[in-house]
Write a protein that holds these residues in place. Sequence first.
Motif, short mmCIF file in Angstrom:
data_model
loop_
_atom_site.label_atom_id
_atom_site.label_comp_id
_atom_site.label_asym_id
_atom_site.label_seq_id
_atom_site.Cartn_x
_atom_site.Cartn_y
_atom_site.Cartn_z
N UNK A 177 0.83 -1.21 0.00
CA UNK A 177 0.00 0.00 0.00
C UNK A 177 0.86 1.26 0.00
N UNK A 178 1.84 1.32 0.90
CA UNK A 178 2.65 2.54 0.99
C UNK A 178 3.50 2.73 -0.26
N UNK A 179 4.03 1.64 -0.80
CA UNK A 179 4.82 1.75 -2.03
C UNK A 179 3.94 2.23 -3.18
N UNK A 180 2.74 1.66 -3.30
CA UNK A 180 1.82 2.06 -4.37
C UNK A 180 1.42 3.52 -4.22
N UNK A 181 1.12 3.95 -2.99
CA UNK A 181 0.69 5.33 -2.78
C UNK A 181 1.78 6.32 -3.16
N UNK A 200 -3.60 10.38 13.23
CA UNK A 200 -4.10 9.18 12.56
C UNK A 200 -3.10 8.66 11.53
N UNK A 201 -3.28 7.40 11.16
CA UNK A 201 -2.48 6.81 10.09
C UNK A 201 -3.36 5.85 9.31
N UNK A 202 -2.97 5.60 8.06
CA UNK A 202 -3.69 4.65 7.22
C UNK A 202 -2.77 3.45 7.02
N UNK A 203 -3.35 2.25 7.04
CA UNK A 203 -2.55 1.05 6.91
C UNK A 203 -3.38 -0.06 6.28
N UNK A 240 5.94 14.39 13.48
CA UNK A 240 5.46 13.68 12.29
C UNK A 240 4.41 14.51 11.56
N UNK A 241 4.37 14.35 10.23
CA UNK A 241 3.43 15.05 9.38
C UNK A 241 2.84 14.06 8.38
N UNK A 242 1.75 14.46 7.71
CA UNK A 242 1.14 13.57 6.73
C UNK A 242 2.15 13.08 5.68
N UNK A 243 2.11 11.78 5.41
CA UNK A 243 3.02 11.18 4.46
C UNK A 243 4.19 10.47 5.10
N UNK A 244 4.49 10.77 6.38
CA UNK A 244 5.58 10.08 7.06
C UNK A 244 5.20 8.62 7.27
N UNK A 245 6.19 7.75 7.29
CA UNK A 245 5.95 6.32 7.44
C UNK A 245 6.32 5.86 8.85
N UNK A 246 5.45 5.06 9.44
CA UNK A 246 5.74 4.38 10.71
C UNK A 246 6.20 2.98 10.35
N UNK A 247 7.45 2.64 10.69
CA UNK A 247 8.06 1.40 10.23
C UNK A 247 8.39 0.47 11.40
N UNK A 292 6.16 -4.42 9.44
CA UNK A 292 4.92 -3.71 9.14
C UNK A 292 5.24 -2.25 8.89
N UNK A 293 4.37 -1.59 8.12
CA UNK A 293 4.55 -0.17 7.85
C UNK A 293 3.17 0.46 7.67
N UNK A 294 3.03 1.68 8.12
CA UNK A 294 1.79 2.44 7.97
C UNK A 294 2.15 3.87 7.59
N UNK A 295 1.17 4.63 7.10
CA UNK A 295 1.42 6.00 6.67
C UNK A 295 0.66 6.98 7.55
N UNK A 296 1.37 7.92 8.13
CA UNK A 296 0.74 8.99 8.91
C UNK A 296 -0.08 9.86 7.97
#
Length: 316
Positions: free
Chosen positions: A236-240, A287-290, A267-274, A278-282
């Motif tokens: 997801x994060x790579x595709x985005x 909030x974050x999307x994952x 942290x700001x929008x677009x930063x990655x939580x790694x 697992x990885x998610x996007x702030x």
Amino acid sequence: MTGAEALIAPLRALVTTLGTGTLPAGGPLEELRTSATTSHRSARDAQGGAQTLDDGWAGRGADAAAHASESIATRHRRSATANSSSASIVDVAGAKVGQAATEVHRLLDSFARAANSLGSALYRIEGLLALLPVALNHVARGAAIVAQTRDELRADAAALLANSKHPAPKRVPAPATPDCGDGAKDGSLAVTLPNGKVVHAPNARAAAAVRAALSQRGVPYLWGGTTTQGFDCSGLTQWAYHQAGVEIPRLAQDQDDAGVRIDQARVQPGDLAVWDGHVAMVIGDGLMVEAGDPVQVNPIRTTNLNQGFQGFYRPR
């Protein structure tokens, strides 16, 4: 050498072959531990340098320098992890050898008790004949202990070899041009979240990546998935980010190599939580999307099952 000593000589040879499992001081094991400590310290120094640059310097040169510092820190962290792991493997292998040696010594003691129980018969042929099957049994048991230990050490040796051949992480080069906020498709830094709030990304590429990730809410989880038919977390994060014109590594544990580490408070929008796996996007507003099952929005967190958290990273 007495007759009894000749019978048990093969078992004594096994003891000599095994050794004690204790490595001499100043050997490779100490060097591994020292190297791990040095790498950890170097990683902290490089990370501190990256943070200092990010706090007090802006522009194209700052981006390149911060990227280089973060890449150095990542290499040192991985070197420290590999060396610590290798030292632990050697410790465990030494303990296995020590335990095997203890068991073989117990067999020697057992044989000695059996021989002493014969008294003066030990020095006559009938006594040695009676002792022969006992010796054969003890030697066979000792050989089995050594064989089992050898097999276990073979697996440890393979693990050490895997550590030494750990591939260098892929790295995405720092941007050749400064980011002025107009490099994405629409040039806007503003992002409207699903809850209606409007947040602003640090650059237009990050904003575009957040919009792309949010557009996939509800898409089912698919292990290895990298398309809108199904995503795994790093897919997801790579595709985005690909939609925003930025290429980042495929695997979650490598996506930190695409950016600079960021403190959680910044942290700001677009930063990655790694995490390690697992990885998610702030996306902003805490909030974050994952890619759960399905792709979903959740509060920012730093825990994910029992995986180690590597940190927050801002792709370049």
